[in-house]
Design a protein around this motif. Sequence first.
Motif, PDB file in Angstrom:
ATOM      1  N   PHE A 217      46.213  10.044  14.733  1.00  0.00           N
ATOM      2  CA  PHE A 217      47.250  10.793  14.021  1.00  0.00           C
ATOM      3  C   PHE A 217      47.501  12.110  14.752  1.00  0.00           C
ATOM      4  O   PHE A 217      46.604  12.684  15.375  1.00  0.00           O
ATOM      5  CB  PHE A 217      46.811  11.068  12.577  1.00  0.00           C
ATOM      6  CG  PHE A 217      46.544   9.824  11.789  1.00  0.00           C
ATOM      7  CD1 PHE A 217      47.558   9.197  11.080  1.00  0.00           C
ATOM      8  CD2 PHE A 217      45.267   9.257  11.757  1.00  0.00           C
ATOM      9  CE1 PHE A 217      47.306   8.037  10.365  1.00  0.00           C
ATOM     10  CE2 PHE A 217      45.012   8.106  11.044  1.00  0.00           C
ATOM     11  CZ  PHE A 217      46.037   7.495  10.339  1.00  0.00           C
ATOM     12  N   SER A 218      48.731  12.584  14.640  1.00  0.00           N
ATOM     13  CA  SER A 218      49.114  13.855  15.265  1.00  0.00           C
ATOM     14  C   SER A 218      48.954  14.992  14.258  1.00  0.00           C
ATOM     15  O   SER A 218      48.468  14.791  13.138  1.00  0.00           O
ATOM     16  CB  SER A 218      50.560  13.772  15.739  1.00  0.00           C
ATOM     17  OG  SER A 218      51.427  13.615  14.609  1.00  0.00           O
ATOM     18  N   THR A 243      45.773  15.264  12.333  1.00  0.00           N
ATOM     19  CA  THR A 243      44.662  15.710  13.185  1.00  0.00           C
ATOM     20  C   THR A 243      44.838  17.182  13.484  1.00  0.00           C
ATOM     21  O   THR A 243      45.862  17.597  14.054  1.00  0.00           O
ATOM     22  CB  THR A 243      44.606  14.905  14.494  1.00  0.00           C
ATOM     23  OG1 THR A 243      44.432  13.520  14.189  1.00  0.00           O
ATOM     24  CG2 THR A 243      43.457  15.371  15.364  1.00  0.00           C
ATOM     25  N   VAL A 244      43.839  17.982  13.094  1.00  0.00           N
ATOM     26  CA  VAL A 244      43.872  19.424  13.307  1.00  0.00           C
ATOM     27  C   VAL A 244      42.613  19.817  14.078  1.00  0.00           C
ATOM     28  O   VAL A 244      41.492  19.575  13.608  1.00  0.00           O
ATOM     29  CB  VAL A 244      43.941  20.183  11.965  1.00  0.00           C
ATOM     30  CG1 VAL A 244      43.978  21.683  12.215  1.00  0.00           C
ATOM     31  CG2 VAL A 244      45.150  19.737  11.160  1.00  0.00           C
ATOM     32  N   ASN A 245      42.807  20.393  15.278  1.00  0.00           N
ATOM     33  CA  ASN A 245      41.679  20.808  16.129  1.00  0.00           C
ATOM     34  C   ASN A 245      40.706  19.656  16.366  1.00  0.00           C
ATOM     35  O   ASN A 245      39.489  19.792  16.213  1.00  0.00           O
ATOM     36  CB  ASN A 245      40.941  21.997  15.505  1.00  0.00           C
ATOM     37  CG  ASN A 245      41.829  23.218  15.376  1.00  0.00           C
ATOM     38  OD1 ASN A 245      42.692  23.452  16.215  1.00  0.00           O
ATOM     39  ND2 ASN A 245      41.626  23.977  14.318  1.00  0.00           N
ATOM     40  N   LEU A 423      32.822   9.911  14.083  1.00  0.00           N
ATOM     41  CA  LEU A 423      34.090  10.369  13.522  1.00  0.00           C
ATOM     42  C   LEU A 423      33.824  11.194  12.272  1.00  0.00           C
ATOM     43  O   LEU A 423      33.237  10.712  11.315  1.00  0.00           O
ATOM     44  CB  LEU A 423      34.980   9.167  13.174  1.00  0.00           C
ATOM     45  CG  LEU A 423      36.328   9.490  12.523  1.00  0.00           C
ATOM     46  CD1 LEU A 423      37.195  10.302  13.481  1.00  0.00           C
ATOM     47  CD2 LEU A 423      37.042   8.212  12.106  1.00  0.00           C
ATOM     48  N   ILE A 424      34.246  12.457  12.323  1.00  0.00           N
ATOM     49  CA  ILE A 424      34.120  13.335  11.166  1.00  0.00           C
ATOM     50  C   ILE A 424      35.499  13.493  10.536  1.00  0.00           C
ATOM     51  O   ILE A 424      36.463  13.845  11.226  1.00  0.00           O
ATOM     52  CB  ILE A 424      33.555  14.715  11.559  1.00  0.00           C
ATOM     53  CG1 ILE A 424      32.205  14.551  12.258  1.00  0.00           C
ATOM     54  CG2 ILE A 424      33.425  15.608  10.338  1.00  0.00           C
ATOM     55  CD1 ILE A 424      31.136  13.927  11.396  1.00  0.00           C
ATOM     56  N   ILE A 425      35.594  13.243   9.261  1.00  0.00           N
ATOM     57  CA  ILE A 425      36.870  13.356   8.554  1.00  0.00           C
ATOM     58  C   ILE A 425      36.759  14.486   7.542  1.00  0.00           C
ATOM     59  O   ILE A 425      35.869  14.491   6.688  1.00  0.00           O
ATOM     60  CB  ILE A 425      37.227  12.029   7.848  1.00  0.00           C
ATOM     61  CG1 ILE A 425      37.351  10.902   8.878  1.00  0.00           C
ATOM     62  CG2 ILE A 425      38.525  12.172   7.070  1.00  0.00           C
ATOM     63  CD1 ILE A 425      37.685   9.557   8.281  1.00  0.00           C
TER      64      ILE A 425
END
Length: 852
Positions: A217-218, A243-245, A423-425
């Motif tokens: 995701f962007s 997706t942020v940072n 993967l950290i969400i």
Amino acid sequence: MRLRILFAFLSVLLCVKSALLAVDYGEEYTKAILIAPSVPLDVLLSADSKRKDVSGVSLTPVTGIRSDIQRSYGFHALSACIRNPSGCLTYVKPLLGKSPEDPAVDTFATVHPGVEIIPISARNSTGFRFQGTDFSVEEVVAMNFADIKRRALGKWNELSPNTYNVIDEIAISIPRYYTHSERRALIDAAEIAGLKVVALVDDGVSAAISYAQHREFSEEKQYHLIYDMGAGSTKATLISLSTVNDTLSLAVEGYGYDRSLGGHNFTAAIKEILVEKFLAQNIKISREEFTADARAMNKLWQAADKAKLVLSANTLTRVSSDNLYAERDFRCAVKRTEFEQRISEQIDSCSDPLETALGNFDLSKLQSVILAGGSTRVPAVQRRLTSYLGDAEKISRNINADEAVVFGLAMRGANLAGYKRRLIIDVLDRVEFEYSIASSETSNREVVIPSAAPVVGQLVHHNFTETAGKLDVILYEDENPFRSYSFDSALTLETCPDGLNYSGDFAVSKSGIVHLKSVRSLCYKEGSPVTTSKLSGNADFWGFKPLTQKQVKESVDRLSILDKHDEERIHREGIINSLEASLYEMRAYIEEEQVIQKGPEALVKKARKLVDELLSWLDENSLKSTSKEIQKKLDKIRHHKKRLDTYVQTPDEFLTLDKFIQLSNDSTTLMHELQDFMVTMSEDAMEMKESYDEFNLNFDETNAKLKLDKKEETETELKEVVEHINEFANIVKKLEEDPDQIKSKSRVELIDLREASLSAVEKLKSQMETLRTVHDLRIGYLRNQLRLAQKARVKKAMKEKAKRKEAEKEEAKKLEAKKEEAKKVEELTESQTLSSTPIESSTSTQQSHDEL
């Protein structure tokens, strides 16, 4: 020694591994994943190798040496429900945290005729009574969790057998609409099962994580809606993904639900169709008497559930049930059209949760509606959703509707438990209800946490409007009070002339449970707060009351007894099955031609009689017998089988004179080895005694102190074995002198002679092994005691030597002190002599001599 023990203990600790269970506890089916080292991340299989298991347990009375209850899980529970409807405790999830007056109790009673539902007045809760034993809903759910835990631990132990494995944490999926009472009840159930709840995770969030984890995701938000229709409810969760940072961010943007709409509605509709068709085929049977039959209703429910699944893929299904009611078989066909006509009202309301979740959201920004839950497979449901959205392309079926929640839950639970994942969400979660407070039921309420606030896992600060005196707080969840607090403060408006205020922190746990964590009082003087103190108070629950720690322990103890009985019963049933199998095997064996030819006739006859007796005993008395009694019967039949095998399988070449001579020589040689070893034992003992005498130690006293667990063979037992061997040697000697004697003996006599000799040899070997072990332990003990005595003697001698040196040193000090004092006196005398006049000199000298 202490260091070795500590090292061993630390080694065990290093081998201990803990793990997390992720459990999607649905109303109808449960799925679970074990997150542990060496275990692949996959769905835990049920006892019959299915990827999902029935939620619930079935209780069956067991007759025997004591009144007992047998528990069946999973699909085995459904079969047991038909045989014994009164113990059918499946699909109990809707009763968690509910009072006896809740509509969910009536719904459960309709689906489970025959189950005795009881109120638990002290907690305003619901339970069940079976065979005079009461169970709370939490205990029934705990049985499910404990069963999953046992299966998971068994799998882990297979994959990692060299470690001490522990499963002590659990993450559970729940609907967001779960109330405080329901969440508390579920946590209590997990605690009874020996599991600490890491978090209760929204199933919509779990499905969203499962969808997102394999996609990119962007920074621009993508909007998706998780539409989850399960067995008992329907939920719609609007989420955004971005997706942020380099971190995937998931936020809940909207939520809608219908607690009463789900797959069980559809099953109930088909069941009603089947009831009508059966009554149409049997017009003399009334509806009242037919629907009152719990067994028939359970069979129809299961038949209806299967028909629902078939109609999701086909337009017609056939239902068949033998001996459904009053010895009548039932056959009929159900069309998809009549099914959909029956559920038309429910289908019309399928879009309501979706509409609530979307609110004023622009549908053009919605990228997809992701279907989850088994009931979304019903074609009529999909058509209704397509009609509402106006675009069939938005309906997405690219996740596993049955397993998406449990896989997403595993990821979320691992993150919350601190497990390292690739993967950290970052999840922005929200509470569903509004939380407010009031000082009494009639006073105005103040909103502390508004509905849909993103505060899960956070503290919320609040300033109370109460200004003085005692602080009473009632905490509300929407319109329902569920907890109260009472705080006392020594401060008053007299001590705080410019004002007295209270402030508090409300904690929202990861599981969405809200409670007042702390309260402080602020005392104002001259316009500024000068005194701040933390208050202590009392808390109580309103309405439904969770289990206390004492009640949890009582439940743990009660279920532990059931677990123990289960283990005993399984063990006992295993012995019974082994006995039955051995008896039928023996019956066939004694009829074989070689057994009849080679086996002693008396022994074969005795075995045949024993088989008949034990088969009769098995039918009449096995249920009343203990495991020990059954095992004794099993050992008896196995002993007879072993004896017969000896006669049948012993080759004729083992019964020749040469073989007997060889066996006699071997046994005689072994007996001589024993005699030699006993001489060695005596020599070792004498040598050790001499060492003890050398140090003036009491050998006999030290030897008598040794207590061994191993049984020392007595002279009588050894003598008996030696006599058997000598007797066999004499018989063989006579056979050597007259070889024709062996021909006069029957095959059975020769085998008996050989077996008696082999038995004596085995006993002798065993006795020799015991003697060696005892001797090694005794000599080792005596040597160790001798070394300790030597060390103690050396230590004592060194101590005495040091003491003598210390005394000599002290004596030297005293002597030196006397010399110093004499020297001082002498110097004093000399100084007085020099300083005195000649006339007084004689007198002073005389005085000094007098003083000395």
